[in-house]
Design a protein around this motif. Structure first.
Motif, PDB file in Angstrom:
ATOM      1  N   ILE A  62       0.800  -1.219   0.000  1.00 44.61           N
ATOM      2  CA  ILE A  62       0.000   0.000   0.000  1.00 44.61           C
ATOM      3  C   ILE A  62       0.837   1.275   0.000  1.00 44.61           C
ATOM      4  N   THR A 104       2.060   2.494  -4.149  1.00 39.38           N
ATOM      5  CA  THR A 104       1.565   1.538  -5.147  1.00 39.38           C
ATOM      6  C   THR A 104       0.151   1.937  -5.547  1.00 39.38           C
ATOM      7  N   PHE A 108      -2.382   0.064  -5.030  1.00 43.85           N
ATOM      8  CA  PHE A 108      -3.340  -0.676  -4.210  1.00 43.85           C
ATOM      9  C   PHE A 108      -3.676   0.035  -2.904  1.00 43.85           C
ATOM     10  N   LYS A 109      -4.909  -0.181  -2.461  1.00 44.85           N
ATOM     11  CA  LYS A 109      -5.371   0.233  -1.146  1.00 44.85           C
ATOM     12  C   LYS A 109      -6.046  -0.957  -0.481  1.00 44.85           C
ATOM     13  N   ASP A 110      -5.978  -1.003   0.831  1.00 45.46           N
ATOM     14  CA  ASP A 110      -6.678  -2.046   1.578  1.00 45.46           C
ATOM     15  C   ASP A 110      -8.169  -1.727   1.560  1.00 45.46           C
ATOM     16  N   SER A 111      -8.990  -2.670   1.082  1.00 44.15           N
ATOM     17  CA  SER A 111     -10.433  -2.426   0.962  1.00 44.15           C
ATOM     18  C   SER A 111     -11.056  -2.058   2.292  1.00 44.15           C
ATOM     19  N   PHE A 126      -6.981  -6.285  -1.504  1.00 43.77           N
ATOM     20  CA  PHE A 126      -6.440  -5.023  -1.983  1.00 43.77           C
ATOM     21  C   PHE A 126      -7.124  -4.655  -3.296  1.00 43.77           C
ATOM     22  N   VAL A 127      -7.376  -3.370  -3.487  1.00 46.21           N
ATOM     23  CA  VAL A 127      -8.026  -2.902  -4.710  1.00 46.21           C
ATOM     24  C   VAL A 127      -7.335  -1.642  -5.207  1.00 46.21           C
ATOM     25  N   THR A 128      -7.494  -1.397  -6.490  1.00 48.23           N
ATOM     26  CA  THR A 128      -7.078  -0.096  -7.011  1.00 48.23           C
ATOM     27  C   THR A 128      -8.193   0.875  -6.645  1.00 48.23           C
ATOM     28  N   SER A 129      -7.960   1.684  -5.641  1.00 51.80           N
ATOM     29  CA  SER A 129      -9.034   2.423  -4.974  1.00 51.80           C
ATOM     30  C   SER A 129      -9.764   3.387  -5.895  1.00 51.80           C
TER      31      SER A 129
END
Length: 407
Positions: A139, A142, A144-147, A179-182
């Motif tokens: 995170i 990057t 990604f973010k933690d959902s 993880f998602v691309t927020s």
């Protein structure tokens, strides 16, 4: 997902199901698989990433969950990533059948010692807590973010996802993540499933399900309706400046969940309504009252106590409970014969459309002979109170119909 025609939701789930070994004794796969399968059926994820699954476990899941198809390879097809053993990362490129949006799903299981314009989800047992270097690597600087951290509302359930098979033992760390691309996803309710069945836990780790939608790539925004306020904002002032909506239906139809959605409240903890719930929303000098009356058979005779001055009747049907269609049809038409509800506009919410066995709104229309209703405006709207799909469309019909009748 969003398309030019509207929004569609899907659910994502990750679960380390623990490999099958006789060393687990009473907790080995053959003795707990049915509990895990029932948990999956209850959550009904659209995308489901598993870790530690052996071929016989995949076969059992495929046999019991015939609506799902799987993709993946065995451990021997993997590679070492500075880890003690071989690891794999399985990924698929998918296209949503409704919005035609392309996205990727990656699923992996990290060793315990260890930018794209297309929407990406990464699910797995990472054996890494939020305080670990491995987690921070995902995170920090990057895509990604933690959902869990970007969810609209706080999650429910425990913070940790690691457990033993023994109910009552202290929980461990949170080592499973999604993880998602927020910028591409809107995260809806998040929770950790810690359900026990007869004192048994389906796996030595807990699952982490979320509901999410992908967004329009061109503006990275998701436009959320404001529930009851949408109706108020579209209404013209009247002498009373008050609107009364009556929410009825059989027990377990989803009325209370729908009411909480309309009021933009948390829906993670819902209990059967024994009496009534009322939600009032006031804006621009206008007041809107929604009455949710319990649907149990013993409560239905008291429905008529709430008919007075009703402006709109919303009748909620469990689209997946086909055995009760005759019962709900009888109750609905008895309501329509009530003198105090004469000419009152009717909106039928065919709820739980997110379930695989749900009947379509068109089939319910024919099965319940709704076309025979000629003494009032009526509309049937397929919806899911859980994912909120179709709710906005139903509210828009209410707003237009009430506005027209108030002229």
């Amino acid at each position: 997902m969003l398309s030019t025609g509207g929004s569609y939701s899907f659910r994502v789930m990750t679960y380390n199901i623990r490999y099958d070994t006789v060393k687990d004794g009473k907790n080995q796969w053959s003795l707990r698989k049915n509990y895990l399968i029932n948990l999956i059926r209850n959550r009904m994820p659209d995308l489901f990433g598993v870790q530690e699954a052996l071929p016989n476990q995949i076969f059992d899941l495929q046999h019991a969950l015939s609506a799902y198809r799987y993709y993946g390879v065995g451990k021997n097809d993997g590679k070492r990533w500075d880890a003690a053993g071989t690891r794999t990362c399985t990924w698929v490129k998918l296209r949503d059948r409704y919005s035609l949006q392309i996205f990727y799903h990656f699923n992996t299981h990290f060793d315990s010692t260890v930018g794209s314009s297309t929407p990406i989800m990464l699910t797995g047992d990472f054996n890494a807590s939020p305080h670990s270097d491995s987690y921070r690597a995902f995170i920090t600087n990057t895509i990604f973010k933690d959902s869990k951290n970007v969810s609209e509302k706080s999650h429910c359930g425990p913070d940790s996802t690691f457990s033993t098979f023994i109910v009552g033992n202290p929980m461990g760390k949170q080592i499973d993540h999604i993880f998602v691309t927020s910028q591409d996803f809107k995260i809806c309710p998040v929770d950790v499933v810690d359900r026990c069945n007869l004192g048994l836990i389906p796996s030595s780790e807990l699952s982490w399900p979320i509901a999410c939608r992908t967004l329009r790539s061109e503006d990275s925004r998701f436009h959320v309706h404001n529930g009851l306020l949408d109706i108020i904002r579209n209404l013209r002032p009247t002498k009373q400046n008050e609107l009364r909506i009556l929410l009825l239906g059989l027990d377990n139809a989803g009325k209370t969940t729908l009411l909480k959605v309309l009021a933009s409240e948390d829906i993670t903890n819902i209990t059967p309504t024994q009496g009534f719930n009322i939600k009032s929303v006031q804006s621009t000098g206008f007041k809107l009252n929604v009455w949710d009356i319990g649907g149990q058979r013993k409560i239905r005779p008291y429905w008529r106590n709430y008919f007075e001055n009703t402006d709109v009747l919303i009748y909620v049907i469990d689209s997946s409970d086909r055995k009760r269609f005759d019962e709900t049809n009888q109750e609905l038409f008895e309501l329509l014969e009530e003198e105090k509800l004469h000419d009152v506009p009717l909106l039928v919410f065919a709820n739980k459309q997110d379930l695989l066995n749900a009947a379509k709104a068109s089939d319910i229309t024919d099965g319940l002979s709704l076309h025979q209703i000629r003494d009032r405006p009526w509309q049937i709207q397929g919806c899911s109170a859980y994912t909120k799909e179709g709710v906005k469309e139903g509210l828009e019909w209410v707003s237009k119909t009430v506005t027209k009748n108030k002229k």
